[in-house]
Design an enzyme around this catalytic site. Structure first.
Site, PDB file in Angstrom:
ATOM      1  CE  LYS A 119      -4.304  -1.874   1.632  1.00  0.00           C
ATOM      2  NZ  LYS A 119      -5.054  -2.111   0.435  1.00  0.00           N
ATOM      3  CE  LYS A 121      -6.243  -8.591  -1.511  1.00  0.00           C
ATOM      4  NZ  LYS A 121      -6.669  -8.248  -0.147  1.00  0.00           N
ATOM      5  CE  LYS A 137     -13.125  -4.229   1.508  1.00  0.00           C
ATOM      6  NZ  LYS A 137     -11.887  -4.004   2.242  1.00  0.00           N
TER       7      LYS A 137
HETATM    8  N1  AQP Z   1      -9.302 -11.535  -3.102  1.00  0.00           N
HETATM    9  C1  AQP Z   1      -9.595 -12.089  -1.934  1.00  0.00           C
HETATM   10  N2  AQP Z   1      -9.722 -13.421  -1.815  1.00  0.00           N
HETATM   11  C2  AQP Z   1     -10.034 -13.996  -0.623  1.00  0.00           C
HETATM   12  N3  AQP Z   1     -10.225 -13.286   0.509  1.00  0.00           N
HETATM   13  C3  AQP Z   1     -10.103 -11.952   0.429  1.00  0.00           C
HETATM   14  N4  AQP Z   1     -10.230 -10.964   1.355  1.00  0.00           N
HETATM   15  C4  AQP Z   1     -10.015  -9.770   0.764  1.00  0.00           C
HETATM   16  N5  AQP Z   1      -9.751  -9.928  -0.537  1.00  0.00           N
HETATM   17  C5  AQP Z   1      -9.795 -11.281  -0.774  1.00  0.00           C
HETATM   18  C6  AQP Z   1     -10.569 -11.199   2.749  1.00  0.00           C
HETATM   19  O1  AQP Z   1     -11.654 -10.352   3.090  1.00  0.00           O
HETATM   20  C7  AQP Z   1     -11.525  -9.994   4.463  1.00  0.00           C
HETATM   21  C8  AQP Z   1     -11.698  -8.528   4.625  1.00  0.00           C
HETATM   22  O2  AQP Z   1     -10.626  -7.841   4.064  1.00  0.00           O
HETATM   23  P1  AQP Z   1     -10.275  -6.376   4.535  1.00  0.00           P
HETATM   24  O3  AQP Z   1     -11.363  -5.482   4.149  1.00  0.00           O
HETATM   25  O4  AQP Z   1      -9.952  -6.379   5.970  1.00  0.00           O
HETATM   26  O5  AQP Z   1      -8.988  -5.990   3.787  1.00  0.00           O
HETATM   27  P2  AQP Z   1      -8.151  -6.644   2.675  1.00  0.00           P
HETATM   28  O6  AQP Z   1      -7.752  -8.010   3.066  1.00  0.00           O
HETATM   29  O7  AQP Z   1      -7.037  -5.706   2.350  1.00  0.00           O
HETATM   30  O8  AQP Z   1      -9.224  -6.705   1.516  1.00  0.00           O
HETATM   31  P3  AQP Z   1      -9.292  -5.846   0.210  1.00  0.00           P
HETATM   32  O9  AQP Z   1     -10.589  -6.150  -0.438  1.00  0.00           O
HETATM   33  O10 AQP Z   1      -8.059  -6.080  -0.588  1.00  0.00           O
HETATM   34  O11 AQP Z   1      -9.332  -4.376   0.779  1.00  0.00           O
HETATM   35  P4  AQP Z   1      -8.467  -3.114   0.376  1.00  0.00           P
HETATM   36  O12 AQP Z   1      -8.548  -3.030  -1.093  1.00  0.00           O
HETATM   37  O13 AQP Z   1      -9.101  -1.977   1.079  1.00  0.00           O
HETATM   38  O14 AQP Z   1      -7.073  -3.376   0.877  1.00  0.00           O
HETATM   39  C9  AQP Z   1     -10.168 -10.505   4.947  1.00  0.00           C
HETATM   40  O15 AQP Z   1     -10.365 -11.696   5.663  1.00  0.00           O
HETATM   41  C10 AQP Z   1      -9.443 -10.741   3.668  1.00  0.00           C
HETATM   42  O16 AQP Z   1      -8.438 -11.715   3.803  1.00  0.00           O
END
Ligand code: AQP
Length: 327
Positions: A111, A194, A197
């Protein structure tokens, strides 16, 4: 029965990755112990976000939790910022994690990679400290997460070991649990990355119309091999679609390979789109009902009440252990 904790940060629209890697597992585990599911709004502040977007996304996650089948009688759903102990405990625990280990966190490196050093907020760097506080507050042994969050849970385990070595048996040791299939759903346009969001490329959003979802799957990147085979190194796109199909249909990779033996990617993608749309159609309808019902406020306030009860006790225990008490 062990307590269970997990959360999602309201940084953007939820993706199919969040649904498969997190929400679907939450629904399973809610029957296996008291479950604490927080909406990580404080974590969402670690990168710039508009106030109304943060507010709306937070409530949206609660609605999606309910639509997925989370039962507020079994799972405590609440906003992280409604439980002040998260912030108070993080201030204490930051003294037991070190700069070196925080700077090795993959999420921080990813990030901050494209940011100028002067623009990197302290909160982004200290993210795992707050996450460790989130985890230990509810005495949870089980932490269901997607693969990308395992490193943070491991760091929380290191912290618990360090803290308990010094002060006795104060904190409960957590353990990450990841789904056998679907712990890492990849981008449809770049299956080496990955699905995330905050990175719209190749995402399927839970908010997308079914027709849009279908189109996105039909145009997902595949390869020139021309065979439906689970081989993440040489066929990452096809393997990702197989993972999506397997985690939503329960079919094994072997079964999927046999079913599409001799068939083209067009047929395969159509079948993946069917599986995804069949799963999401009723889910999206329930989400609309939840929004109309106006239930979200009540669920969040009930969840916060119970979360505060438990979190306050843990905070007091930690304060006492380190010497922060008056009598
Ligand atoms: N692509 C993915 N596949 C499987 N699991 C996923 N998770 C996120 N993306 C995937 C799981 O969703 C939960 C919540 O995630 P988070 O919001 O705490 O943050 P993150 O892991 O950083 O998810 P994002 O979507 O990638 O958010 P941003 O873009 O804001 O950084 C976690 O259990 C995560 O593992």
């Amino acid at each position: 029965m062990d307590n269970i904790l997990s959360g999602i940060k309201p940084t953007g629209q939820l993706t199919l990755g969040n649904y498969i890697g997190a929400i679907k597992n939450f629904v399973k585990v809610q029957n296996e112990g008291e479950t604490f599911l927080f909406i990580a709004d404080l974590h969402a502040l670690t990168l710039p976000i508009e106030p109304n977007v943060l507010h709306d996304n937070s409530r949206d996650i609660a609605a999606y939790y309910l639509a997925a089948g989370l039962d507020p009688k079994k799972a405590n759903i609440f906003l992280q910022s409604d439980v002040p102990a998260h912030s108070e405990l993080a201030i204490i625990l930051q003294n037991y994690l070190y700069m070196g280990e925080l700077s090795r966190m993959t999420q921080f490196k990813d990030k901050s990679a494209k940011m100028k050093e002067e623009a990197i907020g302290l909160g982004l760097f200290a993210y795992p400290v707050l996450m460790a506080a989130d985890i230990v507050l509810y005495d949870s042994k089980r932490i269901p997460v997607g693969e990308d969050q395992v490193q943070h849970v491991e760091l929380a385990r290191d912290l618990v070991k360090r803290f308990n070595n010094r002060y006795g048996d104060v904190l409960v040791m957590p353990k990450a649990e990841i789904a056998k299939v679907g712990a890492r759903i990849m981008s449809l346009s770049d299956p080496t990355k990955k699905m995330s969001k905050s990175d719209p490329k190749g995402d399927i959003y839970l908010k997308d119309d079914l027709e849009v979802i279908r189109k996105k799957i039909m145009s997902a990147v595949t390869d020139m091999v021309g065979k439906v085979k689970y081989d993440p190194v040489n066929q990452p796109g096809v393997s990702n679609l197989m993972t999506i199909m397997s985690s939503l249909s329960g079919k094994s990779f072997d079964e999927i390979e046999k079913e599409f033996d001799g068939k083209g990617y067009g047929d395969f993608k159509r079948a993946v789109a069917d599986v995804v749309c069949n799963e999401l159609a009723p889910f999206k309808a329930r989400y609309e009902e939840v929004i109309k019902s106006g239930l979200v406020d009540e669920v969040l306030s009930r969840g916060a009440k119970r979360a505060n009860e438990i979190a306050e006790k843990t905070l007091k225990r930690v304060q006492k252990a380190v010497g922060l008490y008056s009598k």
